[in-house]
Design a protein around this motif. Sequence first.
Motif, mmCIF file in Angstrom:
data_model
loop_
_atom_site.group_PDB
_atom_site.id
_atom_site.type_symbol
_atom_site.label_atom_id
_atom_site.label_comp_id
_atom_site.label_asym_id
_atom_site.label_seq_id
_atom_site.Cartn_x
_atom_site.Cartn_y
_atom_site.Cartn_z
ATOM 1 N N ASP A 179 12.335 -62.875 62.571
ATOM 2 C CA ASP A 179 11.288 -62.025 63.166
ATOM 3 C C ASP A 179 10.050 -61.869 62.275
ATOM 4 N N VAL A 234 7.632 -58.962 63.794
ATOM 5 C CA VAL A 234 7.444 -58.639 65.208
ATOM 6 C C VAL A 234 8.186 -57.346 65.502
ATOM 7 N N THR A 283 2.434 -57.345 68.042
ATOM 8 C CA THR A 283 2.845 -58.360 67.060
ATOM 9 C C THR A 283 3.603 -59.490 67.762
ATOM 10 N N GLY A 284 4.276 -59.150 68.874
ATOM 11 C CA GLY A 284 4.983 -60.179 69.653
ATOM 12 C C GLY A 284 3.984 -61.188 70.195
#
Length: 253
Positions: free
Chosen positions: A11, A63, A68-69
């Motif tokens: 992530d 994320v 942020t994704g």
Amino acid sequence: EITRKSKLSSDIYEIYFRSESIAKAAKPGQFINVYVNDSSKLLPRPISICEVTGDEIRLDFRVVGAGTGELATYEVGDKISVTGPVGNGYDVDYINNNFKHIVLFGGGIGIPPMLQLAKELSAAGRKPSVFLGYRDSHLFLKEDFEKYSKVYVATEDGSIGTKGNVLTALSESGLQPSVMMACGPMMMLRAIKQEASERAIPAYISLEEHMACGIGACLGCVCRTTKKDEHSQVHNARICTEGPVFLAEEVEI
Ligand code: FES
């Protein structure tokens, strides 16, 4: 324009972009407000500066939500809007001139902001000791830190380095810091603040994990301070504006 992009762990991603003016002005510990292109997400994502090389800025981020994704889906050549550098940062000259044993701590996604600090201290002729705390054997940025500092690793599961946290590793190392600088989860920062107070040395902590809008507007990042704010006469500071770096003894965490 994004010039480079990679995935560092499940992530955590990093992107690079070029900006001569930001690169010239940036201090370690400051951050960049990144606006994603989806107009329903008006507020920027505040992301700390990981490294500056020439006019290229490196941002590492985890994320954690839709903003942020979306950023993680961007590729080299895509355009993003940014403002920065924002917030206060570390005063490298002051640190260099006033402290003998400089020790940096980074925990999890608090690791990236310490890289530029290690790099600038190294450029000033110092070799700081750096303690990096990870959950497990998925290390990131370790080799980058090794260019500028002596690196100690702690992992929660004990798979690499010291089993435990960065303070376990500090105590194992036997080092006697003159100053500590840290970024990471709140639990780690509380422990660093306590450790510094017991050792009677200053600690500078970056509360960057706890920002929201990044532009001083939402007050979602307010922390309590020992000093009164001159303007509002209250014991509060906005992490995104007066921080993210604070002297630990001046903030209640
Ligand atoms: Fe919104 Fe600081 S993050 S005011």
